[in-house]
Motif scaffolding. Structure first.
Motif, PDB file in Angstrom:
ATOM      1  N   LEU A 104       0.827  -1.210   0.000  1.00  0.00           N
ATOM      2  CA  LEU A 104       0.000   0.000   0.000  1.00  0.00           C
ATOM      3  C   LEU A 104       0.862   1.261   0.000  1.00  0.00           C
ATOM      4  CD1 LEU A 104      -2.569  -1.104   2.725  1.00  0.00           C
ATOM      5  CD2 LEU A 104      -2.906  -1.106   0.245  1.00  0.00           C
ATOM      6  N   SER A 105       0.285   2.356  -0.479  1.00  0.00           N
ATOM      7  CA  SER A 105       0.962   3.650  -0.379  1.00  0.00           C
ATOM      8  C   SER A 105       0.909   4.123   1.076  1.00  0.00           C
ATOM      9  CB  SER A 105       0.274   4.683  -1.276  1.00  0.00           C
ATOM     10  OG  SER A 105      -0.997   5.016  -0.742  1.00  0.00           O
ATOM     11  N   GLU A 108      -2.664   5.304   1.805  1.00  0.00           N
ATOM     12  CA  GLU A 108      -3.625   4.215   2.005  1.00  0.00           C
ATOM     13  C   GLU A 108      -3.401   3.520   3.349  1.00  0.00           C
ATOM     14  OE1 GLU A 108      -4.445   2.471  -2.427  1.00  0.00           O
ATOM     15  OE2 GLU A 108      -2.424   2.217  -1.603  1.00  0.00           O
ATOM     16  N   GLY A 111      -4.521   5.756   6.205  1.00  0.00           N
ATOM     17  CA  GLY A 111      -5.979   5.840   6.225  1.00  0.00           C
ATOM     18  C   GLY A 111      -6.625   4.598   6.794  1.00  0.00           C
ATOM     19  N   LEU A 112      -6.156   3.423   6.387  1.00  0.00           N
ATOM     20  CA  LEU A 112      -6.712   2.176   6.908  1.00  0.00           C
ATOM     21  C   LEU A 112      -6.476   2.043   8.411  1.00  0.00           C
ATOM     22  CD1 LEU A 112      -5.774  -0.322   4.061  1.00  0.00           C
ATOM     23  CD2 LEU A 112      -8.076   0.380   4.741  1.00  0.00           C
TER      24      LEU A 112
END
Length: 120
Positions: A104-105, A108, A111-112
């Motif tokens: 993931l970036s 991302e 955010g998760l």
């Protein structure tokens, strides 16, 4: 940001699952994650970190491990699928620092983890 009492506690095992991360170093992922910071400037990490924090970073050099040890972080997650060289893996092992990698970036991943901690 929610007060600490309203946040869900995460462990490194939770982080591994949420981010579909690969564990590069570390066998005991039961340790708590006090907070999370996403940064590529190690000076920011040193200035803003608190013990037990998890670092999300795109940097891939020994200074990341050294900074994490000095700041008493619970672990480091490398974003964008980065895989460190053997010397960095060895340094993390010697320092008993959990090191994970996710495809993931940074955006991302942060955010998760934010959603998982806050229930949003």
């Amino acid at each position: 940001m929610l007060p600490r009492t309203q946040r869900r506690a995460l462990t490194l095992a939770d982080v591994r699952e949420i981010l579909s991360a690969e564990v590069l170093v570390g066998s005991d992922l039961s340790g708590p994650v006090a907070s999370i910071e996403a940064a590529d400037l190690m000076s920011d990490v040193l200035a803003l970190s608190k013990p037990g924090m998890l670092l999300l970073t795109g940097l891939l050099n020994p200074q990341v491990i050294r900074t994490a040890v000095i700041a008493d972080l619970c672990g480091v997650v490398l974003v964008r699928g980065k895989k460190p060289a053997p010397d960095i893996l060895g340094l993390a092992r010697e320092s008993n620092l959990a090191l994970l990698s996710t495809s993931l970036s940074m955006f991302e991943a942060a955010g998760l983890l934010y959603c998982a901690m806050t229930g949003k």
